[in-house]
Design a protein around this motif. Structure first.
Motif, mmCIF file in Angstrom:
data_model
loop_
_atom_site.group_PDB
_atom_site.id
_atom_site.type_symbol
_atom_site.label_atom_id
_atom_site.label_comp_id
_atom_site.label_asym_id
_atom_site.label_seq_id
_atom_site.Cartn_x
_atom_site.Cartn_y
_atom_site.Cartn_z
ATOM 1 N N ILE A 83 0.837 -1.203 0.000
ATOM 2 C CA ILE A 83 0.000 0.000 0.000
ATOM 3 C C ILE A 83 0.873 1.254 0.000
ATOM 4 N N THR A 84 1.991 1.173 0.694
ATOM 5 C CA THR A 84 2.859 2.351 0.803
ATOM 6 C C THR A 84 3.384 2.753 -0.569
ATOM 7 N N PRO B 11 1.576 -11.439 -4.828
ATOM 8 C CA PRO B 11 0.829 -12.691 -4.751
ATOM 9 C C PRO B 11 -0.006 -12.924 -6.018
ATOM 10 N N ILE B 12 -0.419 -14.127 -6.209
ATOM 11 C CA ILE B 12 -1.279 -14.591 -7.313
ATOM 12 C C ILE B 12 -0.592 -14.510 -8.675
ATOM 13 N N ARG C 272 2.231 1.816 -3.440
ATOM 14 C CA ARG C 272 1.108 2.158 -4.294
ATOM 15 C C ARG C 272 0.687 3.607 -4.073
ATOM 16 N N VAL D 220 -3.788 -4.471 -6.762
ATOM 17 C CA VAL D 220 -2.939 -5.006 -5.694
ATOM 18 C C VAL D 220 -2.078 -6.197 -6.126
ATOM 19 N N ASN D 221 -2.382 -6.798 -7.280
ATOM 20 C CA ASN D 221 -1.505 -7.857 -7.780
ATOM 21 C C ASN D 221 -1.673 -7.991 -9.288
#
Lengths: 744, 185
Positions: free
Chosen positions: A635-636, A680-681, A638, A656-657
């Motif tokens: 988040i930072t 992730p993912i 981003r 987020v991914n």
């Protein structure tokens, strides 16, 4: 002249507590000083702490006639005055003997309470203390009658009749409770109120249910009269049974309703008064503080050979204990100043046609959410020209500056540290401290102090303090459907303006307030909340907030109203959040966020220059704003990237991914993609690979930002088709923006 | 201080005075003392509360779980990481609400988040949203199987291990650390 013995006991008890607190402060400061270098930034403050503590003990001890303690405190004060003025250099011996002096004051206090002799030789100790010398305890047995006779200063006190009741002070039935415990009770109280409100809601539902049953019964009775004989016996039976059941239900509901009504009412009354009482626990009448002063004033008057009377008005007004405690020192200083500087001697007074006796009045006025304390003396008043002259001498202002200042501005100089108009030093006041103590004391209480004076007539000080430190007032407003509170003290005013009133200054929206342009911001933008202000509404609610000299206009969706708020901190790990001062609870126990306006103001005014440049650029280019997709699981990072890019005028969407990024790319068109690798993912490599293989997305530039700095990684990044590769530890906003503008 | 005294009424206060009753108690104490302690050594059971997030089951040990709340209002917090849903009022304390589904990248639906499990550790308190509270259960550390790390979207450090293959025991320390790191950055 003898004082009410019961009253004196209360005073002694208060003083015992004060002596404990001040001694502790002094000990802490002395121990700190021991380890401090002369040029330590806190050195002067620490000396000051000791000095002030000694000063306060001295004043209070003399006020109630414990001369032994007063004498020791006086010597500590003198010692540290010398240290402060650098006429005496601080030696370990001085610290040693001062620490002993602190103990001696406690011992002397004990001796006073228990009416025993002083277990040490006071004049001898004081002599050592005055010289800041090493002090070694003499054989304790040697002091008996010998020491006693030396204590002639204290003899009058020993004979005084009020001493006989000193055992009384222990029996007072009070318990000292920590504020934390009170806070906990308030918390539970609020919880109880919330439940009470819920129960009242349920009770209303019960009332509706009862009305419905009654209605049904009525309809039933009309449709199926009781005496009516039906031909069908089965039907007859069913109707009969139903009738009975319905009556039974009706009665039960009726019974339940009546029973609960009583309890709900009672609960409501008890809960409400309990809440009031909980709030009141912390409040005490002003008299608990003020009546001490009657004696203080009389004694100070005697010492200075002035006949002064203290008149109290409104001392039944209730204030928070913490506020009262905080007012103690400032008020004592004001009284001393009034007696020493203000009230003239008897002859002068008579010559000027005033009464022989001087008068000091303290009025306590309840102004709703504030308490005003007015201290008036009928003394000589203050000569503004003298103040101006001293301000100039002390280089607080230049001659030309003084000429432009109003009388009130000049009087303000009196609150400056180190300002004293008295030429000679007396033991009561005039050491150059006083009004600055008053001012800083009031500021600690979130209050303020002003004065007015008339030469020859007298001086009046106005002290304003909040009713309690635990609550203040705030303006509730709505932003994006959510409630927020802004504390009243930062609000200058609220304006309802039409859109035509908004002007443009250097590319930013602003509004004229008293002919000065004030920058405008939407609260929804500041908080990154979706806006719900209808675009066509012409009336805008604008809150003008101020912090120091800075002002900012906040456009909000709706202003709900003013309410009392208790600001509660957010629990860890939520401690420090940008723009948030804490939360307050609504009547139903919901949390409402209290905004930290000073922070919003400062950060807005800092970034506003950047925004201005952007808005100008937008106008000149008139091209479509590039839309950038930022993919990062942190988040930072981003938020950081998003802010950098937004401030430059780009439109930004985040994911987020890799997977989410890929999904978004299927729905929308972007000018550029910035992605992290480790996610992730789906990681950044895979995402880039997908994009570069896709017919439609292939042409979109991709920047990879990562903390992985190895050559192999970098090579892989470029292999999968990234257009640029930025390593996080060399990542700077300038670098990012340069690459972005190249690629877009 | 006087208040504390009342709380400190010792157990002796509740001792029966009747001789026969005292005898019963003494016998019972002897009996209890004679039971071998080996049960505790061989199986170290850890109790946990089992709850549902979407279609998956998770567990939090009672060492951390303090309370389950229902019917609460979450207040939105601006400028925080997306998995922080907001703050709630727990008896006057304002605590952060964590949406585990967002933290674990699980699918969301509107009717979720009926419960909040209050956890505390290391002076921090958090409310974790849950769709449903299932039951209490217990596990042995040795029984836990390692979490799937390969295809799962959830960071492996968040899970201590799987109990009976279906309940993922949450590592509260790492959740707290994650929140703390984000919020103090």
């Amino acid at each position: 002249m003898a004082m009410d013995p019961k009253f004196l006991q209360e005073l002694i008890q208060t003083f015992t507590v004060e002596l404990d607190e001040q001694s502790q402060a002094m000990t802490d400061a002395l121990l700190k000083l021991e380890k401090m270098d002369l040029d330590h930034p806190n050195y002067n403050d620490t000396i000051n702490t000791i000095f002030r503590a000694a000063h306060n003990i001295k004043g209070a001890a003399r006020g109630i006639g414990i001369t032994t303690v007063g004498e020791i405190a006086h010597q500590i004060e003198s010692l540290f005055t010398a240290v402060q003025k650098k006429t005496l250099s601080l030696t370990p011996e001085i610290i040693d003997i001062s620490l002993i002096a602190v103990d001696k004051m406690r011992i002397a206090m004990n001796a006073y309470i228990h009416k025993t002799d002083l277990p040490f030789d006071l004049p001898d100790f004081v002599a050592h203390l005055a010289r800041g010398e090493k002090f070694t305890e003499k054989n304790e047995k040697s002091h008996d009658k010998n020491t006693q006779s030396k204590l002639n200063t204290d003899n009058s006190m020993l004979k005084s009749p009020k001493r006989t009741e000193s055992h009384d002070y222990k029996s007072k039935k009070t318990v000292r409770v920590s504020v934390d415990k009170l806070e906990h009770i308030s918390g539970l109280m609020e919880e109880l109120q919330v439940n009470k409100i819920s129960i009242e809601e349920h009770y209303k539902h019960l009332a509706t249910l009862m009305a419905k049953t009654k209605n049904l019964t009525y309809i039933w009775k009309r449709t199926f009269p009781k005496d009516y004989k039906y031909s069908d016996t089965h039907l007859q039976k069913v109707i009969q049974t139903s009738n009975d059941m319905l009556l039974d239900i009706n009665q039960s509901v009726d019974y339940l309703f009546k029973k609960i009504r009583g309890h709900v009412n009672e609960l409501s009354i008890i809960s409400n008064s309990l809440q009031d009482e909980t709030r009141m626990i912390r409040l005490l009448p002003a008299s608990t503080l003020l009546r001490d002063f009657t004696r203080t004033v009389r004694d100070m008057g005697q010492e200075l050979q002035k006949d002064v009377e203290l008149i109290l008005h409104g001392d039944d007004v209730q204030l928070d204990k913490m506020v009262l405690d905080g007012l103690q020192a400032p008020l004592v200083h004001l009284l001393r100043n009034a007696i020493d500087h203000g009230i003239e001697d008897k002859l002068t007074r008579l010559k000027q046609g005033k009464s022989e006796k001087g008068h000091i009045t303290i009025d306590v006025i309840d102004e709703g959410n504030q308490i005003l304390i007015v201290v008036t003396d009928d003394g000589s008043g203050i000569d503004i020209r003298t103040i101006a002259k001293i301000a100039e001498e002390k280089k607080l202002a230049t001659q030309s500056e003084l000429e432009t200042l109003t009388d009130n501005d000049i009087l303000e100089f009196m609150f400056h540290p180190g300002f004293s108009t008295k030429q000679t030093v007396t033991s009561i006041s005039g050491r150059g401290i006083g009004l600055d103590i008053v001012k800083s004391g009031l500021q600690d209480l979130k209050g303020n102090v002003t004065l007015s004076t008339e030469l020859g007539i007298g001086t009046t000080f106005y002290l304003r303090v909040p009713l309690t430190l635990s609550s203040e007032h705030g303006l509730t407003l709505i932003c994006g459907g959510e409630l927020f509170v802004i504390p009243i003290f930062v609000i200058e005013r609220v304006i309802i303006a039409s859109r035509s009133n908004i002007i443009e200054v250097e590319g930013s929206e602003a509004i004229l307030v008293d002919d000065i342009a004030v920058l405008l911001r939407k609260l929804s933008d500041l908080l990154a909340i979706e806006e719900k202000i209808p675009a066509n509404s012409d009336n805008l609610s604008i809150i003008i907030v101020k912090s120091g000299r800075n002002r900012l206009g906040i456009i909000v969706e709706e202003i709900v109203g003013e309410r009392e708020i208790v600001i509660k901190p957010l629990q860890p790990p939520l401690a420090k959040l940008p723009y948030i001062a804490g939360g307050t609870l609504s009547g139903t126990g919901q949390v409402i966020i209290v905004l930290n306006m000073a922070e919003i103001l400062n950060s807005t005014l800092q970034t506003s220059r950047v925004t201005r440049i952007v808005s100008l650029n937008n106008e000149t280019k008139k091209t479509e704003v590039p839309h950038i997709l930022v993919v990062d699981d942190s988040i930072t990072t981003r938020t950081l990237e998003q802010n950098i890019l937004r401030n430059k005028g780009y439109k930004v969407t985040t994911a987020v991914n890799g997977k989410e990024g890929w999904d978004i790319l299927q729905k929308q068109k972007f000018s550029l993609l910035i992605t992290d690798i480790n996610m992730p993912i789906m990681d950044g490599f895979t995402l880039t690979e997908h994009i570069k293989k896709s017919e439609t997305l292939r042409d979109m530039p991709v920047i990879i930002i990562t903390s992985m700095g190895s050559e192999a990684e970098k090579k892989r990044g470029l292999e999968v088709g990234a257009d640029a590769y930025i390593i996080k530890n060399e990542f700077e906003s300038g670098e990012l923006l340069r690459i972005v503008s190249q690629l877009v | 201080m006087q208040i504390d005294k009342d709380e400190n009424i010792g157990a002796a206060h509740f001792m029966p005075e009747d001789q026969a009753d005292v005898k019963i108690l003494e016998d019972r104490a002897k009996f209890l003392a004679s039971i071998p302690l080996q049960t505790q050594e061989s199986t170290h059971l850890i109790h946990y509360i089992r709850f549902r997030l979407g279609k998956e089951y998770y567990g939090i040990t009672y060492e951390f779980a303090k309370e389950v709340m229902k019917n609460f209002h979450v207040t939105y917090l601006p400028h925080v990481v997306d998995y922080i849903d907001g703050v709630i009022n727990r008896r006057g304390a304002l605590i952060a609400v964590i949406d585990l589904k967002k933290l674990f990248h699980l699918p969301h639906s509107k009717t979720d988040n009926l419960y909040a499990i209050i956890i505390t550790a290391k002076n921090m308190t958090l409310a974790l949203l849950a769709d449903d509270i299932e039951s209490s259960n217990e596990f042995e550390l040795a029984q836990l199987s390692p979490p799937f790390s390969a295809e799962s979207s959830i960071k492996p450090e968040f899970i201590l291990g799987l109990h009976k293959g279906h309940t993922a025991i949450i590592n509260i320390d790492s959740i707290l650390k994650e929140c703390y790191d984000h919020l103090s950055a």
